[in-house]
Design an enzyme around this catalytic site. Structure first.
Site, PDB file in Angstrom:
ATOM      1  N   GLY A 113       0.794  -2.106   6.392  1.00 47.29           N
ATOM      2  CA  GLY A 113       1.053  -3.760   6.853  1.00 47.29           C
ATOM      3  C   GLY A 113       0.150  -4.428   6.481  1.00 47.29           C
ATOM      4  O   GLY A 113       0.228  -5.724   6.453  1.00 47.29           O
ATOM      5  N   SER A 114      -1.531  -4.673   7.164  1.00 46.99           N
ATOM      6  CA  SER A 114      -2.462  -5.511   7.041  1.00 46.99           C
ATOM      7  C   SER A 114      -2.631  -5.537   5.989  1.00 46.99           C
ATOM      8  O   SER A 114      -2.717  -7.010   5.836  1.00 46.99           O
ATOM      9  CB  SER A 114      -3.614  -4.042   7.335  1.00 46.99           C
ATOM     10  OG  SER A 114      -3.946  -3.456   6.646  1.00 46.99           O
ATOM     11  N   ASN A 115      -2.208  -4.957   4.084  1.00 46.89           N
ATOM     12  CA  ASN A 115      -2.433  -6.125   3.327  1.00 46.89           C
ATOM     13  C   ASN A 115      -1.458  -6.843   3.045  1.00 46.89           C
ATOM     14  O   ASN A 115      -1.289  -8.260   2.752  1.00 46.89           O
ATOM     15  CB  ASN A 115      -2.673  -5.171   1.925  1.00 46.89           C
ATOM     16  CG  ASN A 115      -3.767  -4.201   2.133  1.00 46.89           C
ATOM     17  OD1 ASN A 115      -4.916  -4.676   1.828  1.00 46.89           O
ATOM     18  ND2 ASN A 115      -4.176  -3.095   2.433  1.00 46.89           N
ATOM     19  N   HIS A 205      -4.876   0.428  -5.086  1.00 48.72           N
ATOM     20  CA  HIS A 205      -5.471   2.157  -4.289  1.00 48.72           C
ATOM     21  C   HIS A 205      -6.929   2.096  -3.994  1.00 48.72           C
ATOM     22  O   HIS A 205      -7.949   1.079  -4.201  1.00 48.72           O
ATOM     23  CB  HIS A 205      -5.640   2.573  -5.669  1.00 48.72           C
ATOM     24  CG  HIS A 205      -5.812   4.202  -5.342  1.00 48.72           C
ATOM     25  ND1 HIS A 205      -4.659   4.686  -4.589  1.00 48.72           N
ATOM     26  CD2 HIS A 205      -6.511   5.053  -5.100  1.00 48.72           C
ATOM     27  CE1 HIS A 205      -5.614   6.068  -4.673  1.00 48.72           C
ATOM     28  NE2 HIS A 205      -6.287   5.915  -5.028  1.00 48.72           N
ATOM     29  N   ASP A 246      -0.279   5.838  -8.895  1.00 54.08           N
ATOM     30  CA  ASP A 246      -1.876   5.292  -9.195  1.00 54.08           C
ATOM     31  C   ASP A 246      -2.110   4.983 -11.095  1.00 54.08           C
ATOM     32  O   ASP A 246      -3.821   5.346 -10.859  1.00 54.08           O
ATOM     33  CB  ASP A 246      -3.009   5.711  -8.212  1.00 54.08           C
ATOM     34  CG  ASP A 246      -2.192   6.306  -7.300  1.00 54.08           C
ATOM     35  OD1 ASP A 246      -2.230   4.614  -6.956  1.00 54.08           O
ATOM     36  OD2 ASP A 246      -2.338   7.189  -6.102  1.00 54.08           O
ATOM     37  N   GLU A 275     -10.920  -4.737   0.698  1.00 52.27           N
ATOM     38  CA  GLU A 275      -8.822  -4.623   0.386  1.00 52.27           C
ATOM     39  C   GLU A 275      -8.655  -6.803   0.892  1.00 52.27           C
ATOM     40  O   GLU A 275      -8.248  -6.985   0.546  1.00 52.27           O
ATOM     41  CB  GLU A 275      -8.247  -4.456   1.645  1.00 52.27           C
ATOM     42  CG  GLU A 275      -8.564  -2.425   0.836  1.00 52.27           C
ATOM     43  CD  GLU A 275      -6.847  -1.458   0.801  1.00 52.27           C
ATOM     44  OE1 GLU A 275      -6.321  -0.594   0.053  1.00 52.27           O
ATOM     45  OE2 GLU A 275      -6.290  -1.663   1.666  1.00 52.27           O
TER      46      GLU A 275
HETATM   47  C1  GAR Z   1      -4.221   0.637   1.470  1.00 51.89           C
HETATM   48  O1  GAR Z   1      -5.687   1.106   1.964  1.00 51.89           O
HETATM   49  C2  GAR Z   1      -3.509   0.746   0.148  1.00 51.89           C
HETATM   50  O2  GAR Z   1      -4.579   0.638  -0.300  1.00 51.89           O
HETATM   51  C3  GAR Z   1      -3.442   2.045   0.552  1.00 51.89           C
HETATM   52  O3  GAR Z   1      -2.503   2.076   1.188  1.00 51.89           O
HETATM   53  C4  GAR Z   1      -2.966   1.399   2.691  1.00 51.89           C
HETATM   54  C5  GAR Z   1      -2.048   0.926   3.440  1.00 51.89           C
HETATM   55  O4  GAR Z   1      -2.644  -0.022   4.057  1.00 51.89           O
HETATM   56  N1  GAR Z   1      -2.877   2.593  -1.144  1.00 51.89           N
HETATM   57  C6  GAR Z   1      -3.032   3.452  -1.403  1.00 51.89           C
HETATM   58  O5  GAR Z   1      -2.654   4.557  -1.397  1.00 51.89           O
HETATM   59  C7  GAR Z   1      -1.286   3.696  -3.012  1.00 51.89           C
HETATM   60  N2  GAR Z   1      -1.814   4.672  -3.528  1.00 51.89           N
HETATM   61  P1  GAR Z   1      -1.537  -1.057   4.655  1.00 51.89           P
HETATM   62  O6  GAR Z   1      -0.394  -0.832   5.737  1.00 51.89           O
HETATM   63  O7  GAR Z   1      -2.379  -1.766   5.945  1.00 51.89           O
HETATM   64  O8  GAR Z   1      -1.888  -2.139   3.627  1.00 51.89           O
END
Ligand code: GAR
Length: 293
Positions: A113-115, A205, A246, A275
């Site tokens: 969940g960092s994003n 992505h 994607d 990101e």
């Molecule tokens: C992120 O790097 C995002 O780009 C990727 O999952 C990660 C989630 O990180 N998404 C994909 O790979 C989609 N195909 P987070 O939970 O720390 O945000």
């Protein structure tokens, strides 16, 4: 009631306590100062005194709560709160935060969940954008704690509630969600949700699509593949989502070099930084294009 306020004001439990304390202390302060001022003016107690007291207290209230909010660390909340009341009093129809103008975002996430956290922080002080819901399919995902810390409603889903029963879509509709943001959500969205939100679902992505996307291409699997193929650059893609993994019109890409010494972990670090730097700003620019004011 407290949960409702947390959701409405987009704050966690601790901040809610500080906000309520600011209301109480600020209210008392303006009551005391108002009384003192009227005593100094020498006006006799009576109906006129009482009317004047109400006027003085009303004028003093914003100043008092703003003053008290500084030591309690709630200044930006009260600045927004008071400016919203001011705009409403002026009858300003374009005031951000009124129902017509408010953009309600649902973030779908399956992992750390960092994003999601970065997006929540970015929009926290934006009165026109409300992170109204976090949707998660993984009972041990870090994003669950992030939803709780920020007082955001959490919807836990399984395959049936996402697709077959349509429960997820009905919650999105009930909560007036206008934009769906996928932030590391690893399931495909069902056609019903895609159709309900044309160009209103955004995904991120961790690679330069169309390369290194598709089923199974997530997290470190993407970086391992990029390094195994000796690519010299990678990056992030932000795109409108459709019914494929994607896939969909690309809105934005940012690049970073891949060096011969990079490992999947070091590359993940570079991608993570991209990101963090870009996702909230791209969401904001998409919203501006869709709802120009
Ligand atoms: C992120 O790097 C995002 O780009 C990727 O999952 C990660 C989630 O990180 N998404 C994909 O790979 C989609 N195909 P987070 O939970 O720390 O945000």
């Amino acid at each position: 009631m407290f949960k409702k306020l947390q959701g409405k004001w987009k704050v966690n439990g601790w901040n809610l306590l500080l906000i309520i304390s600011t209301f109480a202390l600020g209210g008392s302060l303006c009551g005391i100062v108002g009384r003192k001022l009227l005593m100094l003016s020498g006006i006799e107690k009576g109906v006129g005194w009482f009317i004047l007291y109400i006027i003085v207290v009303t004028l003093l209230w914003p100043v008092s709560v703003l003053l008290v909010s500084v030591p309690l660390g709630q200044f930006s909340f009260f600045k927004r709160y008071i400016s919203r009341i001011w705009h409403k009093m002026k009858g300003d129809k374009t005031v951000m935060g009124s129902n017509q103008e408010l953009t309600n975002i649902a973030i779908f996430a399956s992992g750390a969940g960092s994003n999601a956290k970065n997006i929540i922080t970015h929009f926290k002080n934006n009165p026109g954008i409300n992170i109204a819901l976090i949707v998660c399919n993984n009972p041990v995902a870090g994003v669950i704690g992030i939803a709780k810390e920020n007082g955001i409603e959490l919807l836990m889903i399984n395959k049936a509630s996402l697709s077959v029963q349509g429960e997820c879509l009905s919650v999105l509709t009930k909560k007036n969600i206008n934009l769906v943001v996928l932030a590391g959500f690893l399931w495909k969205l069902p056609p019903a949700i895609i159709e309900a939100y044309p160009k209103k679902i955004i995904n991120i992505h961790p690679a330069l699509l169309p390369a290194y996307g598709g089923k199974g291409m997530y997290g470190k699997h993407v970086h391992e593949a990029v390094i195994a193929n000796r690519e010299t650059e990678s990056g992030i893609s932000i795109h409108y989502a459709d019914e494929l993994y994607d896939h969909g019109e690309i809105i934005f890409q940012a690049r970073c070099p891949v060096t011969p010494t990079d490992t999947p972990e070091s590359l993940a670090g570079k991608i993570h930084q991209l990101e963090q730097d870009h996702y909230p700003a791209v969401i904001e620019s998409v919203l501006k294009k869709q709802n120009p004011r």
